[in-house]
Design a protein around this motif. Sequence first.
Motif, PDB file in Angstrom:
ATOM      1  N   LEU A  33      -8.264 -82.158 -15.765  1.00  0.00           N
ATOM      2  CA  LEU A  33      -7.024 -82.648 -15.160  1.00  0.00           C
ATOM      3  C   LEU A  33      -7.134 -82.760 -13.638  1.00  0.00           C
ATOM      4  O   LEU A  33      -6.428 -83.557 -13.018  1.00  0.00           O
ATOM      5  CB  LEU A  33      -5.854 -81.714 -15.531  1.00  0.00           C
ATOM      6  N   THR A  34      -8.013 -81.956 -13.049  1.00  0.00           N
ATOM      7  CA  THR A  34      -8.200 -82.060 -11.600  1.00  0.00           C
ATOM      8  C   THR A  34      -9.301 -83.075 -11.255  1.00  0.00           C
ATOM      9  O   THR A  34      -9.803 -83.119 -10.144  1.00  0.00           O
ATOM     10  CB  THR A  34      -8.545 -80.696 -10.981  1.00  0.00           C
ATOM     11  N   ASN A  35      -9.704 -83.847 -12.290  1.00  0.00           N
ATOM     12  CA  ASN A  35     -10.654 -84.946 -12.114  1.00  0.00           C
ATOM     13  C   ASN A  35     -12.022 -84.502 -11.603  1.00  0.00           C
ATOM     14  O   ASN A  35     -12.661 -85.177 -10.810  1.00  0.00           O
ATOM     15  CB  ASN A  35     -10.049 -85.990 -11.158  1.00  0.00           C
ATOM     16  N   VAL A  36     -12.453 -83.328 -12.065  1.00  0.00           N
ATOM     17  CA  VAL A  36     -13.782 -82.826 -11.685  1.00  0.00           C
ATOM     18  C   VAL A  36     -14.793 -83.378 -12.690  1.00  0.00           C
ATOM     19  O   VAL A  36     -14.751 -83.051 -13.873  1.00  0.00           O
ATOM     20  CB  VAL A  36     -13.803 -81.276 -11.692  1.00  0.00           C
ATOM     21  N   LYS A  37     -15.671 -84.261 -12.208  1.00  0.00           N
ATOM     22  CA  LYS A  37     -16.570 -84.971 -13.119  1.00  0.00           C
ATOM     23  C   LYS A  37     -17.797 -84.145 -13.521  1.00  0.00           C
ATOM     24  O   LYS A  37     -18.339 -84.313 -14.609  1.00  0.00           O
ATOM     25  CB  LYS A  37     -17.043 -86.289 -12.471  1.00  0.00           C
ATOM     26  N   TRP A  38     -18.251 -83.266 -12.618  1.00  0.00           N
ATOM     27  CA  TRP A  38     -19.516 -82.574 -12.896  1.00  0.00           C
ATOM     28  C   TRP A  38     -19.442 -81.665 -14.134  1.00  0.00           C
ATOM     29  O   TRP A  38     -20.457 -81.264 -14.688  1.00  0.00           O
ATOM     30  CB  TRP A  38     -19.976 -81.770 -11.681  1.00  0.00           C
ATOM     31  N   SER A  39     -18.224 -81.345 -14.577  1.00  0.00           N
ATOM     32  CA  SER A  39     -18.107 -80.395 -15.689  1.00  0.00           C
ATOM     33  C   SER A  39     -18.315 -81.039 -17.063  1.00  0.00           C
ATOM     34  O   SER A  39     -18.344 -80.350 -18.077  1.00  0.00           O
ATOM     35  CB  SER A  39     -16.737 -79.732 -15.650  1.00  0.00           C
ATOM     36  N   THR A  40     -18.479 -82.389 -17.104  1.00  0.00           N
ATOM     37  CA  THR A  40     -18.599 -83.080 -18.399  1.00  0.00           C
ATOM     38  C   THR A  40     -19.638 -82.451 -19.347  1.00  0.00           C
ATOM     39  O   THR A  40     -19.328 -82.203 -20.509  1.00  0.00           O
ATOM     40  CB  THR A  40     -18.921 -84.573 -18.170  1.00  0.00           C
ATOM     41  N   PRO A  41     -20.873 -82.160 -18.876  1.00  0.00           N
ATOM     42  CA  PRO A  41     -21.853 -81.607 -19.832  1.00  0.00           C
ATOM     43  C   PRO A  41     -21.481 -80.211 -20.334  1.00  0.00           C
ATOM     44  O   PRO A  41     -22.082 -79.716 -21.292  1.00  0.00           O
ATOM     45  CB  PRO A  41     -23.157 -81.538 -19.019  1.00  0.00           C
ATOM     46  N   LEU A  42     -20.535 -79.575 -19.650  1.00  0.00           N
ATOM     47  CA  LEU A  42     -20.224 -78.189 -20.015  1.00  0.00           C
ATOM     48  C   LEU A  42     -19.018 -78.078 -20.940  1.00  0.00           C
ATOM     49  O   LEU A  42     -18.737 -77.009 -21.473  1.00  0.00           O
ATOM     50  CB  LEU A  42     -19.947 -77.364 -18.743  1.00  0.00           C
ATOM     51  N   THR A  43     -18.309 -79.196 -21.124  1.00  0.00           N
ATOM     52  CA  THR A  43     -17.034 -79.113 -21.862  1.00  0.00           C
ATOM     53  C   THR A  43     -17.223 -78.630 -23.299  1.00  0.00           C
ATOM     54  O   THR A  43     -16.477 -77.781 -23.778  1.00  0.00           O
ATOM     55  CB  THR A  43     -16.319 -80.475 -21.889  1.00  0.00           C
ATOM     56  N   ARG A  44     -18.242 -79.195 -23.962  1.00  0.00           N
ATOM     57  CA  ARG A  44     -18.401 -78.823 -25.376  1.00  0.00           C
ATOM     58  C   ARG A  44     -18.888 -77.384 -25.502  1.00  0.00           C
ATOM     59  O   ARG A  44     -18.492 -76.668 -26.429  1.00  0.00           O
ATOM     60  CB  ARG A  44     -19.353 -79.799 -26.072  1.00  0.00           C
ATOM     61  N   ILE A  45     -19.738 -76.970 -24.580  1.00  0.00           N
ATOM     62  CA  ILE A  45     -20.196 -75.562 -24.589  1.00  0.00           C
ATOM     63  C   ILE A  45     -18.968 -74.653 -24.469  1.00  0.00           C
ATOM     64  O   ILE A  45     -18.797 -73.690 -25.229  1.00  0.00           O
ATOM     65  CB  ILE A  45     -21.167 -75.283 -23.413  1.00  0.00           C
ATOM     66  N   ALA A  46     -18.100 -74.997 -23.519  1.00  0.00           N
ATOM     67  CA  ALA A  46     -16.910 -74.173 -23.289  1.00  0.00           C
ATOM     68  C   ALA A  46     -16.005 -74.167 -24.515  1.00  0.00           C
ATOM     69  O   ALA A  46     -15.489 -73.128 -24.919  1.00  0.00           O
ATOM     70  CB  ALA A  46     -16.149 -74.696 -22.074  1.00  0.00           C
ATOM     71  N   GLU A  47     -15.859 -75.339 -25.148  1.00  0.00           N
ATOM     72  CA  GLU A  47     -14.942 -75.422 -26.284  1.00  0.00           C
ATOM     73  C   GLU A  47     -15.446 -74.655 -27.493  1.00  0.00           C
ATOM     74  O   GLU A  47     -14.674 -74.009 -28.198  1.00  0.00           O
ATOM     75  CB  GLU A  47     -14.699 -76.891 -26.653  1.00  0.00           C
ATOM     76  N   ILE A  48     -16.760 -74.738 -27.742  1.00  0.00           N
ATOM     77  CA  ILE A  48     -17.270 -74.018 -28.921  1.00  0.00           C
ATOM     78  C   ILE A  48     -17.237 -72.501 -28.665  1.00  0.00           C
ATOM     79  O   ILE A  48     -16.989 -71.713 -29.586  1.00  0.00           O
ATOM     80  CB  ILE A  48     -18.675 -74.518 -29.363  1.00  0.00           C
ATOM     81  N   ILE A  49     -17.447 -72.105 -27.411  1.00  0.00           N
ATOM     82  CA  ILE A  49     -17.292 -70.672 -27.092  1.00  0.00           C
ATOM     83  C   ILE A  49     -15.841 -70.271 -27.382  1.00  0.00           C
ATOM     84  O   ILE A  49     -15.571 -69.230 -27.992  1.00  0.00           O
ATOM     85  CB  ILE A  49     -17.659 -70.380 -25.618  1.00  0.00           C
ATOM     86  N   ALA A  50     -14.910 -71.127 -26.974  1.00  0.00           N
ATOM     87  CA  ALA A  50     -13.487 -70.821 -27.187  1.00  0.00           C
ATOM     88  C   ALA A  50     -13.166 -70.710 -28.675  1.00  0.00           C
ATOM     89  O   ALA A  50     -12.530 -69.746 -29.110  1.00  0.00           O
ATOM     90  CB  ALA A  50     -12.616 -71.897 -26.538  1.00  0.00           C
ATOM     91  N   VAL A  51     -13.644 -71.683 -29.464  1.00  0.00           N
ATOM     92  CA  VAL A  51     -13.322 -71.686 -30.902  1.00  0.00           C
ATOM     93  C   VAL A  51     -13.929 -70.466 -31.589  1.00  0.00           C
ATOM     94  O   VAL A  51     -13.263 -69.764 -32.363  1.00  0.00           O
ATOM     95  CB  VAL A  51     -13.791 -73.001 -31.565  1.00  0.00           C
ATOM     96  N   SER A  52     -15.211 -70.201 -31.318  1.00  0.00           N
ATOM     97  CA  SER A  52     -15.855 -69.071 -32.008  1.00  0.00           C
ATOM     98  C   SER A  52     -15.227 -67.749 -31.567  1.00  0.00           C
ATOM     99  O   SER A  52     -15.002 -66.853 -32.384  1.00  0.00           O
ATOM    100  CB  SER A  52     -17.360 -69.066 -31.772  1.00  0.00           C
ATOM    101  N   ALA A  53     -14.914 -67.635 -30.274  1.00  0.00           N
ATOM    102  CA  ALA A  53     -14.346 -66.374 -29.777  1.00  0.00           C
ATOM    103  C   ALA A  53     -12.957 -66.135 -30.372  1.00  0.00           C
ATOM    104  O   ALA A  53     -12.652 -65.014 -30.802  1.00  0.00           O
ATOM    105  CB  ALA A  53     -14.265 -66.400 -28.252  1.00  0.00           C
ATOM    106  N   ILE A  54     -12.159 -67.182 -30.442  1.00  0.00           N
ATOM    107  CA  ILE A  54     -10.795 -66.983 -30.949  1.00  0.00           C
ATOM    108  C   ILE A  54     -10.831 -66.709 -32.456  1.00  0.00           C
ATOM    109  O   ILE A  54     -10.017 -65.939 -32.986  1.00  0.00           O
ATOM    110  CB  ILE A  54      -9.884 -68.180 -30.586  1.00  0.00           C
ATOM    111  N   THR A  55     -11.810 -67.285 -33.154  1.00  0.00           N
ATOM    112  CA  THR A  55     -11.958 -66.995 -34.586  1.00  0.00           C
ATOM    113  C   THR A  55     -12.250 -65.516 -34.790  1.00  0.00           C
ATOM    114  O   THR A  55     -11.637 -64.846 -35.623  1.00  0.00           O
ATOM    115  CB  THR A  55     -13.117 -67.831 -35.177  1.00  0.00           C
ATOM    116  N   PHE A  56     -13.198 -65.008 -34.000  1.00  0.00           N
ATOM    117  CA  PHE A  56     -13.567 -63.596 -34.191  1.00  0.00           C
ATOM    118  C   PHE A  56     -12.539 -62.635 -33.596  1.00  0.00           C
ATOM    119  O   PHE A  56     -12.453 -61.489 -34.025  1.00  0.00           O
ATOM    120  CB  PHE A  56     -14.992 -63.349 -33.682  1.00  0.00           C
TER     121      PHE A  56
END
Lengths: 299, 438
Positions: free
Chosen positions: B85-108
């Motif tokens: 939302l703050t239009n930071v482009k460099w984070s694109t390659p990290l988004t999926r890593i962050a999301e899967i960490i979020a999903v697995s962590a919240i599951t456990f």
Amino acid sequence: MKPYLKPKAMRMKNIFKIIAFVVYLIPTVLLAETVEKNTLVLGVKYYNDNNAVQHLVISAKSKIDGKFQKIANIAVKVFITSDADKNNLIGTGITSERGEFILLIPPAAKTEWAKSATQNFVAVSAATKLYEEARGEATITKAKIKIDTADGKIVNAKLLVLTDSVWKPMTGVEMVLAIKRLDGNLNISETATYTTDSAGAVTGEFKRDSLPGDSKGNLVLLANVIDNDIYGNLSAEINVPWGKPLSYTTNYNHRSLFARRGHSPFWLEFLAYGIIIAVWVVIIYLVFQIKKIVKLGLE
Amino acid sequence: MDKLREDKIIADLLPQEFGKQGKIWVVCLLFFAALGVFAYGRQLYYGLEVTAMRDYASWGIYISNFVFFVAISLVGSLITAVLRLTNVKWSTPLTRIAEIIAVSAITFASLIIIVDMGRPERFYNLFLHGRLQSPIIWDVIVITTYFFISLLLLYFPLLPDLKIMIGFKERNGKWLQKLYVFLGSFWKNKAEQFKITDKAINILAIAIIPVAFSIHTVTSWLFATTYRPGWDSTNFGAYFISGAFLVGAGGVVIAMYIFRTHYKLEKYITDDHFDRMGKVLVLLALLYLYFNFNEFLVPAFKMKKSEEDHLLGLFTGEFAPIFWFAIFTSMFIPIFILLFKKGRKPIPAFIAGILVVVGSWFKRFLIVTPTLLHPFLPMHDVPANYHHYIPSWEEWAIAGGSLAGALLVITFFARIFPIIPIHETILETESHENEKHF
């Protein structure tokens, strides 16, 4: 077949048997002597509740470390009359953690009860490992209280004693006039006790205004003779509408943060359900967007 | 962008089969997960008696682990939503890593709560007979919501990549191909589909921020709404969120390094990413340090009698070694490492990330248990072991098993799906090239 033994050998054998038996007995006897039993004191108290239920309270106590302590688990037999004969047995009981038990005088004792104006009761306990056998007695003269009220919230009570089959008023006996409360009795005024006059009567004025009663404002008025050496414990009671009607209020059904399930405050329900619905509407909307994408892909 | 360049990106970013190291890694994780399942079986059979939790320390490392998982899951909203939302482009390659960490962590996080229950078969009663006034119910609702939002946030950006992967039928194998077809065969790269997806991702990015803040604030309220030394704080929500962002960012740095080195992704997860994430970590560590000062300095200044035992236990007493270890490893040392440009190189940043995550786990333990061992009323006539809490092997095995389980989810996800978004990377590369031309 038993082997033959000479008389002398047989005698020796018997002597050894006796020695072995004595050796066996010595520690048992010594040990038995070392256990010092405590003296048990049995108490017998008579109660006449509202001239309807007569009962006894049997208590057991013993002096331990210089203090009288209540003794539990003492089996006691209670007899009517001073003769502890099985024909006079009116009941048995075991003392509770509080060192006492209550025994209602059974209808079967009616014949014995009706014989005299005075009555003896005997409580007997057998010796136990820790306590010696004990006996407690009580002798009472049968008496009853009559209670009534007069205008101006006046309480009248009269003590009557059975004398030669006739109920006669008794003078000079201390009586308490009180109101029954949840955890004890509250005197009807600042006067702690009243003494019966020559007519066996006491009169007191009720001075406890605004005392909460039941839902109609009824209070239970009591006249008591407490722990009297001759008459025991007597009581009579009557309902009077002198109290303040109690309207029981509870917040059990009120909505609050600390209330039970289903009784949360409206503002919390509005807020919480509002947020939940808002977020889940978005989630469901997005799921439908997936459906839309699928549809576009299949076109 | 030319076709060759595009093909190269696709070839680089397609999921790869496990190598020798990968297999060893998976076997190790499976072993720890199995050990955790075995220990949980014992706990189910013998009851919570197998744990070291007793009348006072009734929350132990299970709840510490729960708070840790909830904390680390917050990274999904940080990287995906806040930076997007703050239009930071460099984070694109990290988004999926962050999301899967979020999903697995919240599951456990959800699972470990069930583990902490003495009668797990009654879990459904939380939903059927939940009391709306209880923060525990708020937590159940918020965790469930966050899970679904994170899942959607993982799925929408994956759609264009699924189409790419469906094109590699031979390489995928039968089962993976079936999975890709099931999940994304309807994606045709149509403009309208992109429009819907972009809109959906934007909505999710906005929606996930308040939900993410709620999830950790509510978790903090599980403690702060209870009047106990160490928990009775109005600062707890902010304190928890700042700590959660820190540990989540630390987790992403670790994952970045591992994926970069293992899958040879140096071109996509560059030194610049570590440099930037290092700066983010410093900022978050300083923020968390600030809240820690607030959380400990203010009560220590007053030193109320009821708080004294608890605070002294942390500063100089029974819990002092863990307390100072957690403070130094999760904040001071990473700040010191990452303040320097050389410290923000991949290896030092990776080490700093590990320190942050390990220190943060112990920090969660310090939030949960010492308070329980310092009740307002003194402990009288209780067995000696009620005064202390040393987790049993079953607790360690279950906690370790849950961590292994979360890592397994991430590992298998990276095996099945591209861990760096392929389509977005292609678009960004194109956009860079266009910028160069003009």
